[in-house]
Motif scaffolding. Structure first.
Motif, PDB file in Angstrom:
ATOM      1  N   HIS A 154       4.799  15.896  -5.803  1.00 31.45           N
ATOM      2  CA  HIS A 154       3.398  15.522  -5.952  1.00 31.45           C
ATOM      3  C   HIS A 154       3.184  14.678  -7.208  1.00 31.45           C
ATOM      4  O   HIS A 154       2.422  13.695  -7.187  1.00 31.45           O
ATOM      5  CB  HIS A 154       2.522  16.766  -5.994  1.00 31.45           C
ATOM      6  N   ALA A 155       3.827  15.054  -8.296  1.00 33.75           N
ATOM      7  CA  ALA A 155       3.684  14.297  -9.538  1.00 33.75           C
ATOM      8  C   ALA A 155       4.215  12.878  -9.379  1.00 33.75           C
ATOM      9  O   ALA A 155       3.595  11.909  -9.841  1.00 33.75           O
ATOM     10  CB  ALA A 155       4.408  15.014 -10.679  1.00 33.75           C
ATOM     11  N   LEU A 156       5.354  12.734  -8.722  1.00 34.34           N
ATOM     12  CA  LEU A 156       5.936  11.414  -8.511  1.00 34.34           C
ATOM     13  C   LEU A 156       5.077  10.564  -7.580  1.00 34.34           C
ATOM     14  O   LEU A 156       4.901   9.363  -7.807  1.00 34.34           O
ATOM     15  CB  LEU A 156       7.354  11.552  -7.959  1.00 34.34           C
ATOM     16  N   PHE A 157       4.551  11.173  -6.535  1.00 27.95           N
ATOM     17  CA  PHE A 157       3.648  10.436  -5.638  1.00 27.95           C
ATOM     18  C   PHE A 157       2.453   9.895  -6.416  1.00 27.95           C
ATOM     19  O   PHE A 157       2.058   8.735  -6.244  1.00 27.95           O
ATOM     20  CB  PHE A 157       3.152  11.346  -4.507  1.00 27.95           C
ATOM     21  N   ARG A 158       1.850  10.724  -7.277  1.00 28.07           N
ATOM     22  CA  ARG A 158       0.684  10.276  -8.035  1.00 28.07           C
ATOM     23  C   ARG A 158       1.049   9.170  -9.018  1.00 28.07           C
ATOM     24  O   ARG A 158       0.322   8.176  -9.150  1.00 28.07           O
ATOM     25  CB  ARG A 158       0.051  11.458  -8.782  1.00 28.07           C
ATOM     26  N   LEU A 159       2.172   9.333  -9.701  1.00 26.05           N
ATOM     27  CA  LEU A 159       2.563   8.335 -10.689  1.00 26.05           C
ATOM     28  C   LEU A 159       2.829   6.983 -10.027  1.00 26.05           C
ATOM     29  O   LEU A 159       2.504   5.931 -10.604  1.00 26.05           O
ATOM     30  CB  LEU A 159       3.793   8.809 -11.458  1.00 26.05           C
ATOM     31  N   TYR A 160       3.397   7.005  -8.829  1.00 25.60           N
ATOM     32  CA  TYR A 160       3.693   5.735  -8.157  1.00 25.60           C
ATOM     33  C   TYR A 160       2.468   5.178  -7.434  1.00 25.60           C
ATOM     34  O   TYR A 160       2.032   4.054  -7.696  1.00 25.60           O
ATOM     35  CB  TYR A 160       4.854   5.899  -7.174  1.00 25.60           C
ATOM     36  N   PHE A 161       1.893   5.945  -6.529  1.00 29.29           N
ATOM     37  CA  PHE A 161       0.846   5.410  -5.660  1.00 29.29           C
ATOM     38  C   PHE A 161      -0.518   5.318  -6.336  1.00 29.29           C
ATOM     39  O   PHE A 161      -1.305   4.424  -6.021  1.00 29.29           O
ATOM     40  CB  PHE A 161       0.733   6.253  -4.387  1.00 29.29           C
ATOM     41  N   THR A 162      -0.819   6.210  -7.243  1.00 31.04           N
ATOM     42  CA  THR A 162      -2.117   6.176  -7.909  1.00 31.04           C
ATOM     43  C   THR A 162      -2.068   5.354  -9.196  1.00 31.04           C
ATOM     44  O   THR A 162      -2.973   4.561  -9.466  1.00 31.04           O
ATOM     45  CB  THR A 162      -2.602   7.608  -8.218  1.00 31.04           C
ATOM     46  N   ASP A 163      -0.983   5.533  -9.971  1.00 30.10           N
ATOM     47  CA  ASP A 163      -0.905   4.887 -11.278  1.00 30.10           C
ATOM     48  C   ASP A 163      -0.058   3.623 -11.297  1.00 30.10           C
ATOM     49  O   ASP A 163      -0.065   2.891 -12.295  1.00 30.10           O
ATOM     50  CB  ASP A 163      -0.346   5.864 -12.312  1.00 30.10           C
ATOM     51  N   GLY A 164       0.714   3.377 -10.240  1.00 33.28           N
ATOM     52  CA  GLY A 164       1.520   2.162 -10.183  1.00 33.28           C
ATOM     53  C   GLY A 164       2.739   2.178 -11.083  1.00 33.28           C
ATOM     54  O   GLY A 164       3.251   1.117 -11.454  1.00 33.28           O
ATOM     55  N   ARG A 165       3.248   3.348 -11.414  1.00 31.84           N
ATOM     56  CA  ARG A 165       4.403   3.464 -12.307  1.00 31.84           C
ATOM     57  C   ARG A 165       5.702   3.415 -11.512  1.00 31.84           C
ATOM     58  O   ARG A 165       5.729   3.647 -10.302  1.00 31.84           O
ATOM     59  CB  ARG A 165       4.329   4.776 -13.092  1.00 31.84           C
ATOM     60  N   ASP A 166       6.806   3.162 -12.208  1.00 36.72           N
ATOM     61  CA  ASP A 166       8.135   3.041 -11.604  1.00 36.72           C
ATOM     62  C   ASP A 166       8.803   4.414 -11.534  1.00 36.72           C
ATOM     63  O   ASP A 166       9.169   4.975 -12.577  1.00 36.72           O
ATOM     64  CB  ASP A 166       8.978   2.071 -12.440  1.00 36.72           C
ATOM     65  N   PRO A 167       9.005   4.991 -10.334  1.00 40.54           N
ATOM     66  CA  PRO A 167       9.612   6.321 -10.235  1.00 40.54           C
ATOM     67  C   PRO A 167      11.105   6.334 -10.512  1.00 40.54           C
ATOM     68  O   PRO A 167      11.739   7.397 -10.430  1.00 40.54           O
ATOM     69  CB  PRO A 167       9.324   6.731  -8.785  1.00 40.54           C
ATOM     70  N   GLY A 168      11.672   5.181 -10.830  1.00 47.28           N
ATOM     71  CA  GLY A 168      13.066   5.131 -11.238  1.00 47.28           C
ATOM     72  C   GLY A 168      13.236   5.021 -12.739  1.00 47.28           C
ATOM     73  O   GLY A 168      14.354   5.079 -13.258  1.00 47.28           O
ATOM     74  N   PRO A 207      -3.212  -5.656  -6.982  1.00 50.58           N
ATOM     75  CA  PRO A 207      -2.381  -6.851  -6.803  1.00 50.58           C
ATOM     76  C   PRO A 207      -1.089  -6.733  -7.612  1.00 50.58           C
ATOM     77  O   PRO A 207      -1.050  -6.088  -8.667  1.00 50.58           O
ATOM     78  CB  PRO A 207      -3.272  -7.981  -7.338  1.00 50.58           C
ATOM     79  N   GLY A 208      -0.050  -7.343  -7.083  1.00 56.09           N
ATOM     80  CA  GLY A 208       1.216  -7.342  -7.809  1.00 56.09           C
ATOM     81  C   GLY A 208       1.961  -6.030  -7.764  1.00 56.09           C
ATOM     82  O   GLY A 208       2.838  -5.776  -8.602  1.00 56.09           O
ATOM     83  N   GLY A 209       1.640  -5.176  -6.782  1.00 54.53           N
ATOM     84  CA  GLY A 209       2.348  -3.908  -6.668  1.00 54.53           C
ATOM     85  C   GLY A 209       3.825  -4.118  -6.379  1.00 54.53           C
ATOM     86  O   GLY A 209       4.229  -5.106  -5.766  1.00 54.53           O
ATOM     87  N   ARG A 210       4.639  -3.158  -6.823  1.00 54.72           N
ATOM     88  CA  ARG A 210       6.079  -3.281  -6.659  1.00 54.72           C
ATOM     89  C   ARG A 210       6.634  -2.042  -5.972  1.00 54.72           C
ATOM     90  O   ARG A 210       6.035  -0.965  -6.012  1.00 54.72           O
ATOM     91  CB  ARG A 210       6.776  -3.485  -8.014  1.00 54.72           C
ATOM     92  N   ILE A 211       7.789  -2.218  -5.364  1.00 55.54           N
ATOM     93  CA  ILE A 211       8.512  -1.105  -4.759  1.00 55.54           C
ATOM     94  C   ILE A 211       9.833  -0.949  -5.504  1.00 55.54           C
ATOM     95  O   ILE A 211      10.419  -1.942  -5.963  1.00 55.54           O
ATOM     96  CB  ILE A 211       8.724  -1.334  -3.243  1.00 55.54           C
ATOM     97  N   TYR A 212      10.295   0.298  -5.634  1.00 50.75           N
ATOM     98  CA  TYR A 212      11.411   0.574  -6.540  1.00 50.75           C
ATOM     99  C   TYR A 212      12.510   1.403  -5.870  1.00 50.75           C
ATOM    100  O   TYR A 212      12.300   2.025  -4.829  1.00 50.75           O
ATOM    101  CB  TYR A 212      10.896   1.358  -7.755  1.00 50.75           C
TER     102      TYR A 212
END
Length: 215
Positions: free
Chosen positions: A123-137, A95-100
């Motif tokens: 691959h690292a960026l995909f995992r950080l965003y989609f799996t971990d919910g981190r901001d790729p920016g 819940p509360g996912g964001r797009i950046y």
């Protein structure tokens, strides 16, 4: 005897179908090593080039972009999660996912490709965003991705902080749009054959073998 085949993979870091498309293509290439020596070139495409820092709630963004009914989409999200899982990728649902905004991520990918680490960084960026919910920016997240991908972290930080490759990325994005690319993933094989949308590995494999047989 194999032949070299180029694959221009036009995608965005925050596009779930791009994860599925790239992983499916890579599995297909593993299966077609008897006929093809692949050269994968990651190409930038921003789904949300005007997204401000900090991003936006995904449900709110989808409603604004696609209409009142788009904020739900539970069936689509579950399909994405299931397809990604079949390819060995965890697409977390929270819940509360964001797009950046992803412009800086694309700049760093440009740098990584010059160092031979473009796919590892993607691959690292995909995992950080989609799996971990981190901001790729986020510069901190980008530096972490660079480290995970085997890039020199100091060099990556210099790219992030300096704005390097900005003009290159903008020019490439503009070129793809001017050539009619409006959605991702779009994969262009040998600069002639276009495959749009995420496909299953078997579909990519059939296309690759067909193209290889024609040449």
């Amino acid at each position: 005897m194999t032949r070299t085949m180029t694959f221009d993979v036009i995608s965005d870091v925050v596009c779930p179908w791009c994860v599925i498309g790239l992983l499916g293509l890579e599995q297909a290439l593993d299966a077609t090593g008897d006929v093809v020596t692949p050269v994968i070139r990651l190409q930038p495409f921003e789904l949300n080039p005007h997204m401000p820092p900090g991003g936006q709630d995904i449900a709110e963004h989808l409603r604004e972009k696609y209409g009142a009914q788009a904020g739900g989409g539970g069936e689509v999200r579950e399909r994405i999660r299931t397809m990604a899982a079949a390819l060995g990728f965890e697409m977390a649902q929270r819940p509360g996912g964001r797009i950046y905004n992803t412009f800086d991520a694309h700049r760093l990918i440009d740098h990584a490709q010059r160092e031979g680490r473009g796919l590892s960084l993607a691959h690292a960026l995909f995992r950080l965003y989609f799996t971990d919910g981190r901001d790729p920016g986020d510069p901190v997240v980008l530096a972490e991705a660079a480290r995970t991908a085997g890039l020199d972290e100091a060099g990556a930080r210099a790219v992030i902080e300096s704005g390097a490759f900005a003009a290159d990325v903008r020019a490439i994005e503009r070129e793809w749009r001017e050539n009619g690319v409006t959605s991702v993933p779009t994969i262009i094989i040998d600069e002639r054959y276009i495959v749009q949308g995420a496909q299953e590995p078997a579909a990519y494999e059939r296309a690759i073998r067909r193209i290889a047989a024609e040449n």
